[in-house]
Design a protein around this motif. Structure first.
Motif, PDB file in Angstrom:
ATOM      1  N   PRO A 168      86.856  -7.234   6.434  1.00 38.16           N
ATOM      2  CA  PRO A 168      86.254  -8.212   5.168  1.00 38.16           C
ATOM      3  C   PRO A 168      87.337  -7.892   3.992  1.00 38.16           C
ATOM      4  O   PRO A 168      88.001  -6.894   3.865  1.00 38.16           O
ATOM      5  CB  PRO A 168      84.928  -8.059   4.650  1.00 38.16           C
ATOM      6  N   LEU A 169      87.609  -8.893   3.179  1.00 32.43           N
ATOM      7  CA  LEU A 169      88.542  -8.664   2.248  1.00 32.43           C
ATOM      8  C   LEU A 169      88.201  -7.497   1.159  1.00 32.43           C
ATOM      9  O   LEU A 169      88.982  -6.886   0.544  1.00 32.43           O
ATOM     10  CB  LEU A 169      88.491 -10.059   1.289  1.00 32.43           C
ATOM     11  N   SER A 170      87.075  -7.281   1.002  1.00 27.33           N
ATOM     12  CA  SER A 170      86.442  -6.391   0.297  1.00 27.33           C
ATOM     13  C   SER A 170      87.041  -4.727   0.849  1.00 27.33           C
ATOM     14  O   SER A 170      87.383  -3.945   0.242  1.00 27.33           O
ATOM     15  CB  SER A 170      85.113  -6.065   0.121  1.00 27.33           C
ATOM     16  N   GLN A 171      86.852  -4.631   2.240  1.00 25.01           N
ATOM     17  CA  GLN A 171      87.583  -3.395   2.743  1.00 25.01           C
ATOM     18  C   GLN A 171      89.173  -3.504   2.993  1.00 25.01           C
ATOM     19  O   GLN A 171      89.738  -2.345   2.691  1.00 25.01           O
ATOM     20  CB  GLN A 171      86.922  -3.533   4.354  1.00 25.01           C
ATOM     21  N   VAL A 172      89.847  -4.620   3.189  1.00 23.70           N
ATOM     22  CA  VAL A 172      91.362  -4.602   2.850  1.00 23.70           C
ATOM     23  C   VAL A 172      91.918  -4.183   1.518  1.00 23.70           C
ATOM     24  O   VAL A 172      92.523  -3.495   1.426  1.00 23.70           O
ATOM     25  CB  VAL A 172      91.612  -5.873   2.830  1.00 23.70           C
ATOM     26  N   ALA A 173      90.777  -4.748   0.368  1.00 27.28           N
ATOM     27  CA  ALA A 173      91.231  -4.047  -1.037  1.00 27.28           C
ATOM     28  C   ALA A 173      90.941  -2.591  -0.999  1.00 27.28           C
ATOM     29  O   ALA A 173      91.756  -1.862  -1.727  1.00 27.28           O
ATOM     30  CB  ALA A 173      90.647  -4.831  -1.678  1.00 27.28           C
ATOM     31  N   LEU A 174      90.016  -2.161  -0.613  1.00 26.41           N
ATOM     32  CA  LEU A 174      89.683  -0.671  -0.537  1.00 26.41           C
ATOM     33  C   LEU A 174      90.720   0.223   0.158  1.00 26.41           C
ATOM     34  O   LEU A 174      91.335   1.014  -0.316  1.00 26.41           O
ATOM     35  CB  LEU A 174      88.333  -0.455   0.081  1.00 26.41           C
ATOM     36  N   LYS A 175      91.231  -0.223   1.413  1.00 28.37           N
ATOM     37  CA  LYS A 175      92.092   0.517   2.179  1.00 28.37           C
ATOM     38  C   LYS A 175      93.596   0.416   1.366  1.00 28.37           C
ATOM     39  O   LYS A 175      94.362   1.409   1.580  1.00 28.37           O
ATOM     40  CB  LYS A 175      92.216  -0.073   3.590  1.00 28.37           C
ATOM     41  N   LEU A 176      93.793  -0.641   0.706  1.00 32.59           N
ATOM     42  CA  LEU A 176      95.234  -0.784   0.041  1.00 32.59           C
ATOM     43  C   LEU A 176      95.069  -0.348  -1.389  1.00 32.59           C
ATOM     44  O   LEU A 176      96.086  -0.443  -2.133  1.00 32.59           O
ATOM     45  CB  LEU A 176      95.592  -2.231   0.240  1.00 32.59           C
ATOM     46  N   ASN A 177      93.930   0.234  -1.937  1.00 32.32           N
ATOM     47  CA  ASN A 177      93.571   0.564  -3.140  1.00 32.32           C
ATOM     48  C   ASN A 177      94.128  -0.509  -4.230  1.00 32.32           C
ATOM     49  O   ASN A 177      94.812  -0.063  -5.184  1.00 32.32           O
ATOM     50  CB  ASN A 177      94.515   1.784  -3.419  1.00 32.32           C
ATOM     51  N   ILE A 178      93.781  -1.814  -3.953  1.00 32.33           N
ATOM     52  CA  ILE A 178      93.927  -2.892  -5.040  1.00 32.33           C
ATOM     53  C   ILE A 178      92.512  -3.180  -5.280  1.00 32.33           C
ATOM     54  O   ILE A 178      91.448  -3.265  -4.323  1.00 32.33           O
ATOM     55  CB  ILE A 178      94.582  -3.732  -4.426  1.00 32.33           C
ATOM     56  N   LYS A 179      92.320  -4.173  -6.203  1.00 34.76           N
ATOM     57  CA  LYS A 179      91.228  -5.137  -6.546  1.00 34.76           C
ATOM     58  C   LYS A 179      91.079  -6.147  -5.653  1.00 34.76           C
ATOM     59  O   LYS A 179      92.090  -6.752  -4.773  1.00 34.76           O
ATOM     60  CB  LYS A 179      91.091  -5.540  -7.803  1.00 34.76           C
ATOM     61  N   VAL A 180      89.867  -6.660  -5.283  1.00 38.45           N
ATOM     62  CA  VAL A 180      89.589  -7.613  -4.347  1.00 38.45           C
ATOM     63  C   VAL A 180      89.963  -8.863  -4.867  1.00 38.45           C
ATOM     64  O   VAL A 180      90.719  -9.605  -3.843  1.00 38.45           O
ATOM     65  CB  VAL A 180      87.888  -7.749  -4.287  1.00 38.45           C
ATOM     66  N   SER A 181      90.071  -9.331  -6.069  1.00 38.25           N
ATOM     67  CA  SER A 181      90.828 -10.330  -6.549  1.00 38.25           C
ATOM     68  C   SER A 181      92.361 -10.450  -6.522  1.00 38.25           C
ATOM     69  O   SER A 181      92.909 -11.384  -6.169  1.00 38.25           O
ATOM     70  CB  SER A 181      90.581 -10.491  -8.277  1.00 38.25           C
ATOM     71  N   THR A 182      92.894  -9.352  -6.532  1.00 45.02           N
ATOM     72  CA  THR A 182      94.006  -9.137  -5.937  1.00 45.02           C
ATOM     73  C   THR A 182      94.520  -9.366  -4.605  1.00 45.02           C
ATOM     74  O   THR A 182      95.377 -10.032  -4.274  1.00 45.02           O
ATOM     75  CB  THR A 182      94.658  -7.606  -6.206  1.00 45.02           C
ATOM     76  N   ALA A 183      93.705  -8.840  -3.931  1.00 43.48           N
ATOM     77  CA  ALA A 183      93.601  -9.043  -2.411  1.00 43.48           C
ATOM     78  C   ALA A 183      93.668 -10.529  -2.063  1.00 43.48           C
ATOM     79  O   ALA A 183      94.310 -11.102  -1.146  1.00 43.48           O
ATOM     80  CB  ALA A 183      92.678  -8.374  -1.599  1.00 43.48           C
ATOM     81  N   LYS A 184      92.765 -11.171  -2.718  1.00 47.12           N
ATOM     82  CA  LYS A 184      92.376 -12.757  -2.656  1.00 47.12           C
ATOM     83  C   LYS A 184      93.875 -13.333  -2.992  1.00 47.12           C
ATOM     84  O   LYS A 184      94.251 -14.389  -2.383  1.00 47.12           O
ATOM     85  CB  LYS A 184      91.131 -13.237  -3.271  1.00 47.12           C
ATOM     86  N   GLU A 185      94.251 -12.948  -4.073  1.00 48.54           N
ATOM     87  CA  GLU A 185      95.661 -13.528  -4.605  1.00 48.54           C
ATOM     88  C   GLU A 185      96.715 -13.312  -3.554  1.00 48.54           C
ATOM     89  O   GLU A 185      97.602 -14.298  -3.015  1.00 48.54           O
ATOM     90  CB  GLU A 185      96.397 -12.868  -5.813  1.00 48.54           C
ATOM     91  N   TYR A 186      96.841 -12.340  -2.836  1.00 52.06           N
ATOM     92  CA  TYR A 186      97.944 -12.120  -1.828  1.00 52.06           C
ATOM     93  C   TYR A 186      97.481 -13.009  -0.524  1.00 52.06           C
ATOM     94  O   TYR A 186      98.376 -13.796  -0.348  1.00 52.06           O
ATOM     95  CB  TYR A 186      97.778 -10.552  -1.281  1.00 52.06           C
ATOM     96  N   LEU A 187      96.372 -13.164  -0.140  1.00 57.69           N
ATOM     97  CA  LEU A 187      95.818 -14.101   0.989  1.00 57.69           C
ATOM     98  C   LEU A 187      96.224 -15.567   0.561  1.00 57.69           C
ATOM     99  O   LEU A 187      96.604 -16.214   1.561  1.00 57.69           O
ATOM    100  CB  LEU A 187      94.211 -13.901   1.087  1.00 57.69           C
TER     101      LEU A 187
END
Length: 226
Positions: A168-187
């Motif tokens: 899930p996006l929350s785990q992606v953010a955690l593994k990459l040490n970024i905010k969930v909002s930032t991970a969503k921007e990348y997506l």
């Protein structure tokens, strides 16, 4: 209390489009023996539209060389507009047509030379929404150098790798040490780049397909992504 607790799930509904009657009959028989429900068997996608007349269909098994005056892209998109996934069933050496079908949104390809059991397994996989990754798919991509790859930055590739592999996006953010909002921007940026090269990826399954197509993810011998 549920009076029918042991009811089997609804059978996979399959439609077959091929302008050779012998092929239609063979695939129909194999599907019925496997427990699938064949809702239509037609010589063209136009005939299929009339035959279905609103009947739900899960998978359309589609030949690419119909000689019906329509392009591969038009036939794939027309079949998909009926709400069905499209499984290409064609001669394996027609890689250009296969690539066009995949780019138009076909879920996968199985050659006509494949064993009946492989065809049935492919239909079942596509019906589940799984990515059908096989040698024919890879060959079609490798053989056509015009298959437009999205130019993803390394961080975008990292996000896609983790997200498309099932996190899930929350785990992606955690593994990459970024905010969930930032991970969503990348997506969002990744999706936009795939649209730019004519390969939209609206769903997570489509993102997984794109990641495999572009070598960001691969399948091991057990069918697991890595």
């Amino acid at each position: 209390m549920d009076p029918n607790p042991d009811l089997d799930p609804a059978p996979v509904r399959v439609a077959i489009v091929d302008d050779h009657e012998s092929v239609r009959l063979g695939v129909r028989a194999a599907c019925q023996e496997a427990g699938f429900e064949v809702v239509a068997a037609s010589a063209s996608v136009s005939e299929l539209w009339v035959a279905l007349a609103g009947i739900r269909c899960d998978v359309v098994v589609l030949d690419l060389s119909l000689g019906d005056g329509f392009t591969v892209t038009e036939n794939v998109q027309h079949a998909r507009s009926m709400g069905a996934a499209v499984l290409v069933h064609s001669i394996a050496d027609r890689v250009g047509l296969v690539r066009e079908a995949l780019a138009a949104g076909a879920a996968g390809v199985i050659p006509k030379s494949a064993a009946t059991s492989a065809v049935i397994a492919a239909i079942a996989a596509v019906a589940r929404g799984d990515v059908l990754n096989n040698l024919e798919w890879a060959s079609a991509i490798d053989a056509d150098r015009e298959f437009g790859k999205a130019q993803l930055a390394q961080r975008e590739r990292d996000v896609l790798h983790l997200y498309a592999s099932g996190l899930p996006l929350s785990q992606v953010a955690l593994k990459l040490n970024i905010k969930v909002s930032t991970a969503k921007e990348y997506l969002d940026r990744i999706r936009a780049k795939y649209v730019e090269v004519g390969r939209p990826a609206r769903s997570k399954v489509e993102l997984l397909r794109r990641a495999v197509e572009d070598g960001i993810l691969a399948f091991d011998d057990n069918g697991h992504v890595h």
